[in-house]
Motif scaffolding. Structure first.
Motif, PDB file in Angstrom:
ATOM      1  N   ASP A 159     -18.208 -26.912   9.833  1.00 42.51           N
ATOM      2  CA  ASP A 159     -18.303 -25.525  10.291  1.00 42.51           C
ATOM      3  C   ASP A 159     -17.334 -24.693   9.459  1.00 42.51           C
ATOM      4  O   ASP A 159     -16.114 -24.892   9.516  1.00 42.51           O
ATOM      5  CB  ASP A 159     -17.958 -25.428  11.782  1.00 42.51           C
ATOM      6  N   ALA A 160     -17.874 -23.784   8.651  1.00 43.57           N
ATOM      7  CA  ALA A 160     -17.057 -22.928   7.792  1.00 43.57           C
ATOM      8  C   ALA A 160     -16.513 -21.761   8.601  1.00 43.57           C
ATOM      9  O   ALA A 160     -17.286 -20.937   9.084  1.00 43.57           O
ATOM     10  CB  ALA A 160     -17.891 -22.423   6.610  1.00 43.57           C
ATOM     11  N   LYS A 161     -15.197 -21.699   8.756  1.00 47.22           N
ATOM     12  CA  LYS A 161     -14.562 -20.635   9.527  1.00 47.22           C
ATOM     13  C   LYS A 161     -13.667 -19.806   8.607  1.00 47.22           C
ATOM     14  O   LYS A 161     -12.634 -20.283   8.141  1.00 47.22           O
ATOM     15  CB  LYS A 161     -13.725 -21.226  10.673  1.00 47.22           C
ATOM     16  N   TYR A 162     -14.079 -18.577   8.369  1.00 53.51           N
ATOM     17  CA  TYR A 162     -13.270 -17.675   7.540  1.00 53.51           C
ATOM     18  C   TYR A 162     -12.210 -17.030   8.433  1.00 53.51           C
ATOM     19  O   TYR A 162     -12.264 -15.845   8.743  1.00 53.51           O
ATOM     20  CB  TYR A 162     -14.176 -16.632   6.880  1.00 53.51           C
ATOM     21  N   TYR A 163     -11.265 -17.872   8.867  1.00 54.69           N
ATOM     22  CA  TYR A 163     -10.217 -17.453   9.790  1.00 54.69           C
ATOM     23  C   TYR A 163      -8.880 -17.374   9.054  1.00 54.69           C
ATOM     24  O   TYR A 163      -8.696 -17.978   7.997  1.00 54.69           O
ATOM     25  CB  TYR A 163     -10.103 -18.435  10.970  1.00 54.69           C
ATOM     26  N   LYS A 164      -7.903 -16.704   9.663  1.00 53.14           N
ATOM     27  CA  LYS A 164      -6.634 -16.399   8.999  1.00 53.14           C
ATOM     28  C   LYS A 164      -5.565 -17.475   9.172  1.00 53.14           C
ATOM     29  O   LYS A 164      -4.461 -17.328   8.647  1.00 53.14           O
ATOM     30  CB  LYS A 164      -6.074 -15.072   9.526  1.00 53.14           C
ATOM     31  N   PRO A 169      -1.741 -20.093  16.083  1.00 56.29           N
ATOM     32  CA  PRO A 169      -2.820 -20.771  16.808  1.00 56.29           C
ATOM     33  C   PRO A 169      -3.919 -19.819  17.281  1.00 56.29           C
ATOM     34  O   PRO A 169      -5.075 -20.228  17.447  1.00 56.29           O
ATOM     35  CB  PRO A 169      -2.091 -21.407  18.002  1.00 56.29           C
ATOM     36  N   SER A 170      -3.587 -18.543  17.489  1.00 52.54           N
ATOM     37  CA  SER A 170      -4.601 -17.574  17.918  1.00 52.54           C
ATOM     38  C   SER A 170      -5.643 -17.317  16.828  1.00 52.54           C
ATOM     39  O   SER A 170      -6.692 -16.727  17.098  1.00 52.54           O
ATOM     40  CB  SER A 170      -3.941 -16.250  18.317  1.00 52.54           C
ATOM     41  N   ASP A 171      -5.340 -17.744  15.599  1.00 52.37           N
ATOM     42  CA  ASP A 171      -6.281 -17.568  14.487  1.00 52.37           C
ATOM     43  C   ASP A 171      -7.093 -18.831  14.229  1.00 52.37           C
ATOM     44  O   ASP A 171      -7.545 -19.072  13.099  1.00 52.37           O
ATOM     45  CB  ASP A 171      -5.519 -17.171  13.210  1.00 52.37           C
ATOM     46  N   LEU A 172      -7.272 -19.645  15.249  1.00 56.27           N
ATOM     47  CA  LEU A 172      -8.065 -20.873  15.138  1.00 56.27           C
ATOM     48  C   LEU A 172      -9.368 -20.731  15.933  1.00 56.27           C
ATOM     49  O   LEU A 172      -9.471 -19.873  16.814  1.00 56.27           O
ATOM     50  CB  LEU A 172      -7.263 -22.056  15.684  1.00 56.27           C
ATOM     51  N   PRO A 173     -10.380 -21.574  15.661  1.00 58.69           N
ATOM     52  CA  PRO A 173     -11.633 -21.533  16.420  1.00 58.69           C
ATOM     53  C   PRO A 173     -11.403 -21.753  17.915  1.00 58.69           C
ATOM     54  O   PRO A 173     -10.537 -22.549  18.311  1.00 58.69           O
ATOM     55  CB  PRO A 173     -12.446 -22.672  15.802  1.00 58.69           C
ATOM     56  N   ARG A 174     -12.206 -21.073  18.720  1.00 64.26           N
ATOM     57  CA  ARG A 174     -12.058 -21.123  20.180  1.00 64.26           C
ATOM     58  C   ARG A 174     -12.996 -22.175  20.787  1.00 64.26           C
ATOM     59  O   ARG A 174     -13.723 -22.875  20.087  1.00 64.26           O
ATOM     60  CB  ARG A 174     -12.355 -19.742  20.767  1.00 64.26           C
ATOM     61  N   SER A 175     -12.992 -22.223  22.104  1.00 66.90           N
ATOM     62  CA  SER A 175     -13.726 -23.275  22.830  1.00 66.90           C
ATOM     63  C   SER A 175     -15.218 -23.295  22.506  1.00 66.90           C
ATOM     64  O   SER A 175     -15.819 -24.369  22.374  1.00 66.90           O
ATOM     65  CB  SER A 175     -13.537 -23.086  24.342  1.00 66.90           C
ATOM     66  N   THR A 176     -15.825 -22.108  22.401  1.00 72.62           N
ATOM     67  CA  THR A 176     -17.275 -22.069  22.129  1.00 72.62           C
ATOM     68  C   THR A 176     -17.608 -22.815  20.851  1.00 72.62           C
ATOM     69  O   THR A 176     -18.549 -23.620  20.799  1.00 72.62           O
ATOM     70  CB  THR A 176     -17.755 -20.608  22.021  1.00 72.62           C
ATOM     71  N   SER A 177     -16.835 -22.559  19.797  1.00 68.56           N
ATOM     72  CA  SER A 177     -17.081 -23.218  18.512  1.00 68.56           C
ATOM     73  C   SER A 177     -16.814 -24.715  18.598  1.00 68.56           C
ATOM     74  O   SER A 177     -17.562 -25.526  18.041  1.00 68.56           O
ATOM     75  CB  SER A 177     -16.202 -22.595  17.428  1.00 68.56           C
ATOM     76  N   ILE A 178     -15.744 -25.091  19.300  1.00 67.82           N
ATOM     77  CA  ILE A 178     -15.392 -26.510  19.417  1.00 67.82           C
ATOM     78  C   ILE A 178     -16.486 -27.271  20.164  1.00 67.82           C
ATOM     79  O   ILE A 178     -16.936 -28.337  19.735  1.00 67.82           O
ATOM     80  CB  ILE A 178     -14.031 -26.662  20.133  1.00 67.82           C
ATOM     81  N   ASN A 179     -16.930 -26.701  21.281  1.00 69.30           N
ATOM     82  CA  ASN A 179     -17.983 -27.369  22.064  1.00 69.30           C
ATOM     83  C   ASN A 179     -19.283 -27.492  21.281  1.00 69.30           C
ATOM     84  O   ASN A 179     -19.986 -28.504  21.376  1.00 69.30           O
ATOM     85  CB  ASN A 179     -18.216 -26.614  23.376  1.00 69.30           C
ATOM     86  N   LYS A 180     -19.614 -26.445  20.524  1.00 71.16           N
ATOM     87  CA  LYS A 180     -20.847 -26.521  19.721  1.00 71.16           C
ATOM     88  C   LYS A 180     -20.737 -27.619  18.667  1.00 71.16           C
ATOM     89  O   LYS A 180     -21.706 -28.357  18.430  1.00 71.16           O
ATOM     90  CB  LYS A 180     -21.125 -25.166  19.057  1.00 71.16           C
TER      91      LYS A 180
END
Length: 432
Positions: A301-306, A313-324
């Motif tokens: 999963d490509a995440k263009y996050y900061k 840690p607030s700039d990491l993928p959240r629960s929705t992305s993790i569960n998917k």
């Protein structure tokens, strides 16, 4: 074109035109902007977060060209959905960046285009070429001898020759104004015609393109035509925007093209409503990329996050992305459809890929890939490898500069990085 604009675009070091997008407060644009701000004309290059811009002139030039190449290859309609105005979006869509480079390169290799070859057509007026006539016109046999019903006469006059060179000079100057600052070459003299007739220029180029047999000249005429079209369609031709406010889509495509397989839809989980009155097939869940090696099937999963820049840690993928991600991988790991792949000993792994700079980061690493930890779900025991989503930082400059897609060596390197990350996190868990 003002003299001030010429000075700005030719006198400063390239690095002074460049900075990174921050992804804060609407600062998301990645690409090139040429804007008139007040009474000044400014050209700026915006790189994505995590991209370490060099200082040496040659290196910065290569980096700008790499960025342009990636934007041109992947900047589709989805990427162009932008926060800039509708007019600016149109300029981005129309801007023929490759045309400017082709015209510049032709000029540097050959000087201005000049027509040396004579063009002859059947006719009755104009300078006659008897050799062409004998070779191409079927004579009529008469008692008195042979008579040619037509003669091959010269089509292109000296005026025609001068006009195509004039058009080329105009396009060369336009190209250097738009993109020549990247090379720091001296700005050529502008075309002698002060008010060019762009409709005539377009008509001449279309005729030249129809009659061109040489591929190099076809590309040149096509490029010149694209420049005329853009110049003709722009309200203010000195302003242009080439890039995107949605680099996350390009990041996804870079990841998919570099590491992923083309037939990834084979791995998409699908759902169906079985209704009392028939069935309804829902759109499939679509992971960004599926990477397949001899040992692993990796859901990416490509995440263009900061996070690679901020470390927050607030700039990491959240629960929705993790569960998917866990759902994607569980489908591959548990469904009978993939028994053959699992029978070959392939483990199913899971990873988020986020950008960072190996040359300038808070993690103290100089590797292209760096593990930051893993994400797990409370509704799983995390006993299966695919239930542990590895967080991997990827050096964005290396990814953009890579011209081989898919890249077998980088696939091997990433697979190893994910595997080592998983082992590291398992070891840490066992020590707790």
């Amino acid at each position: 074109m003002s003299n001030e604009f010429k000075e700005v675009t030719l006198s400063k070091p390239l690095s002074e035109y460049c900075r990174n997008a921050t992804n804060r407060e609407g600062d998301t644009f990645v690409g090139i902007k040429s804007e008139i701000i007040g009474d000044k004309h400014e050209v700026n290059v915006y790189f994505p977060i995590g991209y370490k811009i060099s200082e040496k002139e040659e290196d910065v030039r290569d980096e700008i060209l790499d960025l342009i190449s990636v934007l041109q290859a992947y900047n589709d309609k989805q990427s162009r959905v932008s926060q800039i105005t509708a007019d600016q979006v149109l300029k981005t869509v129309r801007f023929p960046v490759q045309a400017y480079f082709r015209v510049i390169h032709y000029y540097l290799q050959n000087d201005y285009y000049k027509e040396n070859e004579e063009v002859y057509v059947p006719g009755t007026s104009g300078p006659v070429n008897m050799r062409e006539t004998i070779n191409k016109i079927q004579p009529i046999v008469q008692k008195s001898g042979f008579v040619f019903p037509n003669l091959m006469v010269r089509k292109n006059s000296d005026t025609d020759k001068h006009l195509i060179t004039e058009i080329n000079k105009y396009c060369v100057y336009e190209s250097f104004i738009k993109m020549g600052w990247i090379y720091h070459f001296k700005l050529p003299q502008p075309a002698e015609v002060k008010n060019p007739n762009l409709k005539v220029y377009k008509s001449v180029l279309q005729q030249k393109l129809e009659n061109a047999n040489n591929d190099t000249l076809k590309q040149l005429f096509q490029s010149m035509l694209a420049i005329i079209d853009f110049r003709n369609s722009a309200d203010d031709p000195e302003e242009f925007y080439f890039g995107t406010n949605n680099f996350e889509y390009i990041w996804e495509k870079l990841i998919d093209e570099t590491y992923g397989i083309k037939e990834k839809d084979y791995y998409f989980p699908r759902t169906t409503w079985r209704l009392d009155f028939g069935e309804r097939h829902n759109p499939a869940l679509e992971p960004d990329s599926i990477m397949v090696t001899n040992e692993h099937i990796c859901v990416l999963d490509a995440k263009y996050y900061k996070y690679g820049h901020s470390g927050k840690p607030s700039d990491l993928p959240r629960s929705t992305s993790i569960n998917k991600q866990i759902t994607y991988a569980e489908y591959i790991a548990e469904n009978s459809k993939f028994e053959k792949e699992r029978g070959e000993g392939k483990d199913v792994l899971n990873a988020f890929l986020m950008p960072f700079s190996k040359a300038n980061n808070i993690f103290g690493t100089s590797d292209n890939y760096f593990s930051i930890g893993e994400a797990v779900a409370g509704w799983k025991h995390s006993t299966r490898d695919y239930e542990r989503v590895q967080g991997i930082l990827v050096d964005v400059k290396t990814l953009i500069a890579n011209s081989t897609r898919p890249n077998r060596q980088e696939i091997k390197n990433l697979s190893k990085a994910i595997e080592e990350s998983l082992k590291k996190n398992k070891d840490m868990e066992s020590e707790r």
